[in-house]
Design a protein around this motif. Structure first.
Motif, PDB file in Angstrom:
ATOM      1  N   TYR A 196      -8.929  -0.219   1.587  1.00 34.76           N
ATOM      2  CA  TYR A 196      -8.797   1.070   0.906  1.00 34.76           C
ATOM      3  C   TYR A 196      -8.052   2.094   1.746  1.00 34.76           C
ATOM      4  O   TYR A 196      -8.536   2.496   2.818  1.00 34.76           O
ATOM      5  N   THR A 197      -6.906   2.517   1.253  1.00 31.09           N
ATOM      6  CA  THR A 197      -6.172   3.585   1.919  1.00 31.09           C
ATOM      7  C   THR A 197      -5.921   4.742   0.955  1.00 31.09           C
ATOM      8  O   THR A 197      -5.721   5.876   1.386  1.00 31.09           O
ATOM      9  N   GLY A 198      -5.960   4.451  -0.343  1.00 31.08           N
ATOM     10  CA  GLY A 198      -5.711   5.496  -1.342  1.00 31.08           C
ATOM     11  C   GLY A 198      -6.839   6.525  -1.378  1.00 31.08           C
ATOM     12  O   GLY A 198      -6.584   7.734  -1.416  1.00 31.08           O
ATOM     13  N   TYR A 201       1.708   8.137   3.253  1.00 32.17           N
ATOM     14  CA  TYR A 201       1.563   8.794   1.950  1.00 32.17           C
ATOM     15  C   TYR A 201       1.954  10.270   2.034  1.00 32.17           C
ATOM     16  O   TYR A 201       2.400  10.854   1.054  1.00 32.17           O
ATOM     17  N   PHE A 251      -6.498  10.540  -1.246  1.00 36.02           N
ATOM     18  CA  PHE A 251      -6.755  11.387  -2.414  1.00 36.02           C
ATOM     19  C   PHE A 251      -7.692  12.553  -2.052  1.00 36.02           C
ATOM     20  O   PHE A 251      -7.467  13.692  -2.450  1.00 36.02           O
ATOM     21  N   ILE A 266      -5.447  -1.073  -4.855  1.00 36.06           N
ATOM     22  CA  ILE A 266      -6.361  -1.548  -3.808  1.00 36.06           C
ATOM     23  C   ILE A 266      -5.768  -2.866  -3.298  1.00 36.06           C
ATOM     24  O   ILE A 266      -5.693  -3.845  -4.055  1.00 36.06           O
ATOM     25  N   LYS A 279       0.838  -1.205   0.000  1.00 30.18           N
ATOM     26  CA  LYS A 279       0.000   0.000   0.000  1.00 30.18           C
ATOM     27  C   LYS A 279       0.872   1.254   0.000  1.00 30.18           C
ATOM     28  O   LYS A 279       0.582   2.243  -0.669  1.00 30.18           O
ATOM     29  N   PRO A 315      -0.697   4.879  -3.462  1.00 29.44           N
ATOM     30  CA  PRO A 315      -2.109   4.933  -3.048  1.00 29.44           C
ATOM     31  C   PRO A 315      -3.061   4.527  -4.171  1.00 29.44           C
ATOM     32  O   PRO A 315      -4.267   4.468  -3.958  1.00 29.44           O
ATOM     33  N   GLU A 316      -2.524   4.255  -5.359  1.00 31.76           N
ATOM     34  CA  GLU A 316      -3.390   3.940  -6.501  1.00 31.76           C
ATOM     35  C   GLU A 316      -3.906   2.502  -6.448  1.00 31.76           C
ATOM     36  O   GLU A 316      -4.893   2.187  -7.099  1.00 31.76           O
ATOM     37  N   GLY A 375     -10.196   6.768  -8.361  1.00 32.23           N
ATOM     38  CA  GLY A 375      -9.655   7.776  -7.455  1.00 32.23           C
ATOM     39  C   GLY A 375     -10.045   9.196  -7.823  1.00 32.23           C
ATOM     40  O   GLY A 375      -9.935  10.107  -6.992  1.00 32.23           O
TER      41      GLY A 375
END
Lengths: 404, 404
Positions: B87-89, B121, B93, A126, A119, A123-124, B323
């Motif tokens: 999900y972290t992106g 990030y 974003f 999943i 991750k 961040p793109e 995103g």
């Protein structure tokens, strides 16, 4: 002609060296490098030309034209099954390459330890921390956990256009092949001693371990849902011992490197690799595994589905840094998805050849990686890394097939 | 005219292909792309023009002029509720986009597992690891933990100018909708068997699980404090099943994509999406949910608060990488906060139209994302990713509305 010329040049160089009149070392080295590349290519050009794929045109034909009416997901949803305690780069390379080429969504299913690291690379992506390794699973929980892992992947399965199984998967017995090992044991027991009790025990053991074999189950489910599967890296190690998983599945692609290919040939054809008849042997191998497509990675990539053989020989880069195979598997996943969409949209009436989407995907993926590797090497030379090649994917695609 | 021209051109292309006199593929593809874009846009121009928002002027009007007397926080404090195991992106974003546009502080409230990754990030974000998912919560602890989660968010609530609920929230039952599921069960129990004991049990169950429903509680508290709320992604999945949470709240914005809009229309209007009367249907939908604002994402973004409908059709990018919706929700949060400040400062006397801050926020957010996506695509083409678009937010804002 080129070879001859090269050899003449080498003898001139040698004689110049002997007379201590050698040109500067950097110049010599560059000349020797060019002689090697051009010489070997020259030897192969005659052999390869009739098999050489029209790779750039195939790539252009299967890459979709942009359409503002399309919505998220329609350009491809790819999933990578891989990433464990040791390996986190490989699944990242495969998954990010898919996005950089044009897929809309890219998932990674990896072990819990690997997930935060993958991750953090981007961040793109999943990233699903769902796989388990032996060290974190007690014997009593294995069956339950295996079922949970497979269910977790399965609930996403229908949405994917292609699965890449293997980058950075590792060879953990729980994750991969405990089933296989014990099945072998069962077979030996049944063969050597056929008493009723032994058979019963073997059957019981077989049934128990079958459910541990997470990756096999994931492959089976993808196959059931007619989702294309690319088997790479440690996935190949597993599949070579369990060929039934992919045998006869036309949407399976195996992408062996030198050693993986050797193992596959030994296992399936029961002989050694024969480079004198590389094309014929690859054809037999793909046919023998029921028409799966095999992309044999090498100086030229050779590709066969058991019906035809094609090669991609565009010059790439002499750097062999780890991770390029992962870019390839991610790229092939996207191009295969696009080729399949194109074939479905045209009801099978294509003006390109070959018409098998797995062949088309392999040819386009191979051509793009080679182009990107060559651009990266031009810029970075010896320090070229896999991330540099990934950064060149977009420019390479644009060079071959401008977006608009 | 454009469409006709495009269609004629296409048939010329096809006939040229058939006669094997086709121009080079790259030229063909570019022409096809332009035809699609111009053709479809041409069709829509007539329909859209009377609804088209004066987006760039609205963005300029609501973006505050820099004032050296202002202090940290006055340009906006935004919070994103989202970020889970998978999900972290998405929350990253949304939160980083808010900062890049000009908010002073951007918070993320996510699960414990997601927090270190989101923090990694960017050091710019304030990340609160407070949410919990089912797998990490025992049944006996659920009530206690739910109260603690809601209290943790609540103590920050008053300071926020806008809440974005949903990016990367996931669909965990504990986090989202266990309350809803059990409430349904309670209703069935009350309907089917009406004995005193059953009713008592149903009420008890209802009260207990109501407090598990962390996200619902957070929305209720934001509403009570008159803080604007943008509901996106998995937040929409939850709210569509619990419309009472936002119904009648004029500071709520829903930002559905194609599938989320379809689900919303089916649920609220009990019919299918009608693209022939897209404006009328959106107006009815927003009115039906008590005047919330809906931003329907698509080739043109359509926006309605149940009173008027506006569209933003500036050309963005044909890439649909995941995103972009998160950038939009973060952007709308900032512009909505600024529009609200402006309206309060001018005591409602605005020279721009519309005058509803949620409409203004949506129009400006949509225009900025489209501009940034178009700049990113110009540079990166097929390999454009969401992070590339985020990198273009500042330049886009500067192009439309120079800082000084």
């Amino acid at each position: 002609m080129i070879v001859k010329h090269g050899m003449n040049y080498l003898s001139v160089l040698n004689s110049a060296r002997n007379h201590k009149l050698a040109p500067p070392l950097a110049v010599l080295r560059r000349q020797q490098f060019l002689i090697r590349v051009l010489g070997v290519r020259g030897e192969n050009i005659m052999q390869e030309s009739k098999f050489e794929a029209d790779a750039d045109n195939i790539l252009r034909a299967i890459t979709p034209v942009f359409d503002p009416n399309r919505h998220k997901g329609q350009a491809g949803k790819v999933a990578v099954i891989g990433g464990c305690r040791e390996y986190t780069g490989a699944p990242y390379f495969a998954a990010i390459s898919a996005l950089k080429i044009g897929a809309d969504l890219s998932h990674v299913f990896c072990t819990k330890d690997a997930a935060p690291v993958i991750k953090s690379y981007s961040p793109e992506l999943i990233v699903h921390p769902v796989l388990e390794e032996s060290y974190s699973v007690g014997d009593r929980d294995k069956d339950h956990i295996s079922r949970r892992v497979v269910a977790e992947v399965d609930k996403w399965m229908e949405g994917f256009d292609c699965l890449v199984v293997g980058p950075g998967l590792g060879r953990d017995p729980f994750l991969l092949c405990i089933g296989m090992a014990v099945r072998k044991l069962c077979r030996s027991m049944q063969m050597v001693r056929s008493s009723h009790e032994n058979n019963l025990f073997a059957v019981l053991l077989w049934n128990t371990v079958a459910s541990y074999d997470c990756v096999s189950e994931i492959i089976k489910q993808a196959r059931q849902a007619s989702i294309p599967i690319i088997i790479d890296g440690d996935g190949l190690f597993h599949v070579t011992d369990n060929l039934g998983l992919v045998s006869g599945y036309p949407l399976a692609i195996l992408t062996p490197n030198v050693n993986e290919y050797k193992r596959l040939v030994q296992k399936v054809l029961n002989c050694e690799v024969n480079d004198q008849d590389a094309h014929g042997q690859l054809l037999s191998l793909a046919k023998q595994i029921g028409g799966v497509t095999i992309l044999r990675k090498g100086m030229s990539d050779l590709i066969s589905d058991g019906e035809i053989v094609k090669s991609v020989s565009n010059y790439g880069s002499p750097r062999r840094c780890g991770g390029q195979g992962d870019i390839l598997s991610g790229s092939v996943a996207v191009f295969l998805s696009w080729a399949r969409q194109l074939i479905l949209a045209n009801e099978g009436n294509l003006i390109i050849s070959p018409t098998n989407p797995t062949m088309l995907g392999c040819i386009a993926g191979s051509a793009l990686l080679r182009k990107a590797a060559s651009l990266a090497f031009e810029d970075r030379k010896r320090s070229t890394l896999t991330t540099d090649i990934i950064e060149c994917l977009g420019r390479s695609l644009e060079d071959i097939c401008p977006a608009c």
